[in-house]
Motif scaffolding. Structure first.
Motif, mmCIF file in Angstrom:
data_model
loop_
_atom_site.group_PDB
_atom_site.id
_atom_site.type_symbol
_atom_site.label_atom_id
_atom_site.label_comp_id
_atom_site.label_asym_id
_atom_site.label_seq_id
_atom_site.Cartn_x
_atom_site.Cartn_y
_atom_site.Cartn_z
ATOM 1 N N UNK A 90 6.583 70.614 51.399
ATOM 2 C CA UNK A 90 5.563 71.714 51.884
ATOM 3 C C UNK A 90 6.048 73.108 51.920
ATOM 4 N N UNK A 91 7.324 73.054 52.278
ATOM 5 C CA UNK A 91 7.851 74.538 52.579
ATOM 6 C C UNK A 91 9.453 74.372 52.318
ATOM 7 N N UNK A 92 9.849 75.612 51.987
ATOM 8 C CA UNK A 92 11.374 75.805 51.867
ATOM 9 C C UNK A 92 11.810 76.932 52.996
ATOM 10 N N UNK A 93 12.643 76.675 53.847
ATOM 11 C CA UNK A 93 12.851 77.305 54.632
ATOM 12 C C UNK A 93 14.303 77.972 54.591
ATOM 13 N N UNK A 94 14.484 79.136 53.566
ATOM 14 C CA UNK A 94 15.931 79.603 53.294
ATOM 15 C C UNK A 94 16.910 79.953 54.333
ATOM 16 N N UNK A 95 16.146 80.656 55.237
ATOM 17 C CA UNK A 95 17.092 81.104 56.177
ATOM 18 C C UNK A 95 17.800 80.203 57.033
ATOM 19 N N UNK A 256 3.685 76.002 34.917
ATOM 20 C CA UNK A 256 4.882 75.615 35.775
ATOM 21 C C UNK A 256 4.341 75.704 37.226
ATOM 22 N N UNK A 257 4.912 74.682 37.837
ATOM 23 C CA UNK A 257 4.610 74.449 39.418
ATOM 24 C C UNK A 257 5.522 75.246 40.263
ATOM 25 N N UNK A 258 5.284 76.573 40.704
ATOM 26 C CA UNK A 258 6.097 77.445 41.238
ATOM 27 C C UNK A 258 5.550 77.649 42.510
ATOM 28 N N UNK A 259 4.491 77.371 43.296
ATOM 29 C CA UNK A 259 3.920 77.958 44.510
ATOM 30 C C UNK A 259 5.171 77.714 45.638
ATOM 31 N N UNK A 260 5.596 76.281 45.387
ATOM 32 C CA UNK A 260 6.624 76.196 46.516
ATOM 33 C C UNK A 260 7.996 77.248 46.456
ATOM 34 N N UNK A 261 8.337 77.575 45.203
ATOM 35 C CA UNK A 261 9.467 78.289 44.934
ATOM 36 C C UNK A 261 9.131 79.914 45.252
ATOM 37 N N UNK A 263 6.386 80.878 47.296
ATOM 38 C CA UNK A 263 6.351 81.081 48.891
ATOM 39 C C UNK A 263 7.585 81.121 49.534
ATOM 40 N N UNK A 264 8.624 80.631 48.929
ATOM 41 C CA UNK A 264 10.031 80.862 49.483
ATOM 42 C C UNK A 264 10.793 82.033 49.216
#
Length: 563
Positions: A90-95, A256-261, A263-264
């Protein structure tokens, strides 16, 4: 030294390939794959053939070559990869370099850290924003669940009429699958032609063939899905026509399914896909992406394209699997967008640029059409029609389209290899290909196509397309159209645009029947225009100065013919 932590989001094609390659590169890496759905490593390009009854065991779409189903147990036992199905990231936390996830069955949530992250979220089917889209009986063919539903429709045999919306690869393959179930079918395409990656004439030949199997409607979209008691009863078109049906399959492309990317904070391109470099890295060097969710460079034009093909997804996944372990050592150079599909007894495909795309890219090009068999007649040779596009100055091959009941896949493989190798017409005219009567003609169809192109570039072969000839005939242009076939062929089928029959074997003794003005335009043709070419050469030798050959002959004529 701690083991490298690798997370893969997506378990269809790219994800499992990347995960498996990473494992082969590093036995001790910690690899976890998250899959939103219940199935892993689905052979989605096989869905239409399962629906059509080419095979009956659903698990064949999920199996290894040895017949083992690729489920979480398989991935752990055979590859040491943790595969979590029915689990959505559901979320990518890049930090903090972690992902958050939810188990869609239990509602359990959690997070997991990564050193390298792979995004392979694929694409979703487009659905038309029109009334009735939620009625029962409307489906796509994008998931295993879609395939299961349509296979049940086939096996139950209750549905008698269906509409397929969209004339692309999936739409046409779905049409065949449902036709095999004995369903009365209508194919609806909003645009003026089917298979928009082809040039119009080639697409028209496909349309003509499909009309022998189903009702085909172009230049007309769907305005509304009509239903009763929550179930589909008809499809209403934009011109007001209602087509009664109990099933509609929507195949109007994917996004393309890009929402996750997105949002990150990862970069999304103009076409709506994730942007990556040649190593399949995003703008975050620790995050890679590949497959249907990404944009990819077209090698010939240099422009980004969306290319949702299963083979590219696997190739890109392999590149990523190497790079997340060994550093950025593997590259994916881009695509020439090779695609093929089967429909009934025909196949059609393209590699490289169509004439239209070559024009858009600014190339100065030449094109030819070749209609000829794939094998000798005594080996039951079948017709192939190939359109070849070549850059004028360099003579470099830019693209090829091929269709027919013959071996289309072999032709596309030859031309795709030629394009990737930057080969020219001169390289192909003497190509050393394997020959034996069960496999090809002594001069393979591809080499014959190169010969025609060579003759055209030299000015020996002066061709005219069927589209140009039809326009001339409709305008009533002053020209002499010479049919060099035999009388029996003429009686069976003709163009019906005022042609004169003079068989090639009689032409020398009947030259007096041709126009006295040797500058008058003469068009020659036959079944595939080999005799048409010979007639043109003969006429030029006798002083006629404006002779053209109808490329592809009567077999490549896309308009109505007299019978």
């Amino acid at each position: 030294m701690t083991n490298k932590k690798i997370i893969v989001i997506g378990g269809s094609a790219t994800g499992p390939k990347a995960a498996a390659k990473a494992r082969r590169m590093d036995e001790f890496a910690e690899i976890t794959m998250f899959q939103k759905g219940p199935d892993l490593s689905m052979a989605s390009c096989g869905f239409p053939y399962y629906v059509g009854g080419f095979f009956d065991d659903r698990n064949k779409l999920l199996c290894t070559p040895t017949g083992v189903v690729r489920d979480p147990k398989f991935y752990w036992n055979a590859k040491g990869i943790v595969a979590r199905v029915n689990t959505e990231v559901t979320r990518i936390d890049r930090e903090n370099k972690k992902v958050e996830f939810t188990n869609l069955e239990t509602g359990e949530t959690g997070s997991q850290e990564y050193d390298k992250l792979i995004i392979a979220t694929g694409a979703s089917p487009n659905m038309p924003p029109i009334p009735g889209v939620d009625l029962q009986g409307i489906s796509t063919l994008q998931s295993m669940q879609d395939a299961d539903y349509l296979r049940k429709v086939r096996d139950d045999g209750h549905i008698k009429k269906a509409v397929v919306i969209g004339g692309g690869l999936i739409g046409i393959e779905t049409l065949e699958a449902l036709h095999l179930a004995g369903i009365e079918l209508t194919l609806v395409e909003l645009l003026p032609q089917l298979l928009t990656f082809l040039d119009w004439k080639m697409a028209k030949l496909v349309e003509n063939y499909l009309k022998t199997k189903a009702n085909v409607i172009t230049k007309n979209g769907v305005a509304e899905f009509v239903g009763e008691n929550g179930k589909l009863t008809a499809v209403k078109l934009q011109n007001g026509t209602e087509i009664p049906c109990q099933l509609a399959v929507v195949a109007i492309g994917v996004r393309p399914n890009v929402k996750l990317a997105q949002d990150a904070g990862l970069k999304i391109g103009e076409l709506g896909g994730i942007v990556t470099n040649e190593y399949m890295q995003t703008n975050d060097p620790d995050i890679y992406a590949a497959g249907d969710c990404c944009e990819v460079k077209n090698i010939i034009s240099g422009k980004n394209v969306l290319a949702p093909y299963g083979d590219l997804a696997n190739l890109q996944g392999r590149v990523i699997g190497e790079n997340v372990i060994a550093g950025d050592i593997a590259k994916f150079p881009g695509t020439i967008q090779t695609g093929i599909c089967k429909f009934f007894d025909y196949a059609v495909g393209i590699t490289g640029l169509s004439e239209e795309k070559a024009k858009e890219a600014g190339f100065n090009y030449e094109r030819v059409l070749n209609a000829s068999p794939d094998k000798p007649g005594f080996m039951d040779g079948k017709l192939l029609i190939t359109k070849l596009v070549v850059e004028h100055k360099t003579r470099r091959i830019l693209g090829a389209q091929c269709l027919g009941p013959g071996d289309v896949s072999k032709q596309l493989a030859i031309w795709a290899t030629a394009i990737k190798g930057n080969l020219t017409v001169d390289d192909m005219v003497n190509a050393d290909l394997p020959y034996a009567p069960p496999f090809s003609l002594a001069i393979d169809h591809s080499i014959a196509t190169a010969h025609i192109m060579e003759n055209k570039l030299r000015g020996i072969f002066k061709g005219i397309s069927s589209v140009d000839l039809k326009e001339k005939a409709d305008r009533g242009d002053d020209m002499f159209i010479l049919d060099a076939r035999g009388a029996d062929e003429y009686e069976q089928m003709r163009l019906g645009i005022g042609e004169t029959l003079i068989p090639i074997g009689k032409l020398r003794e009947r030259l007096h029947e041709l126009p006295e003005d040797k500058n008058k335009e003469i068009i020659t043709f036959c079944k595939i225009s080999l005799r048409g070419y010979e007639a043109a050469v003969l006429l030029e030798a006798h002083g006629y100065t404006n002779v053209k050959i109808l490329e592809g002959g009567i077999m490549a004529w896309p308009f109505d013919r007299e019978k």
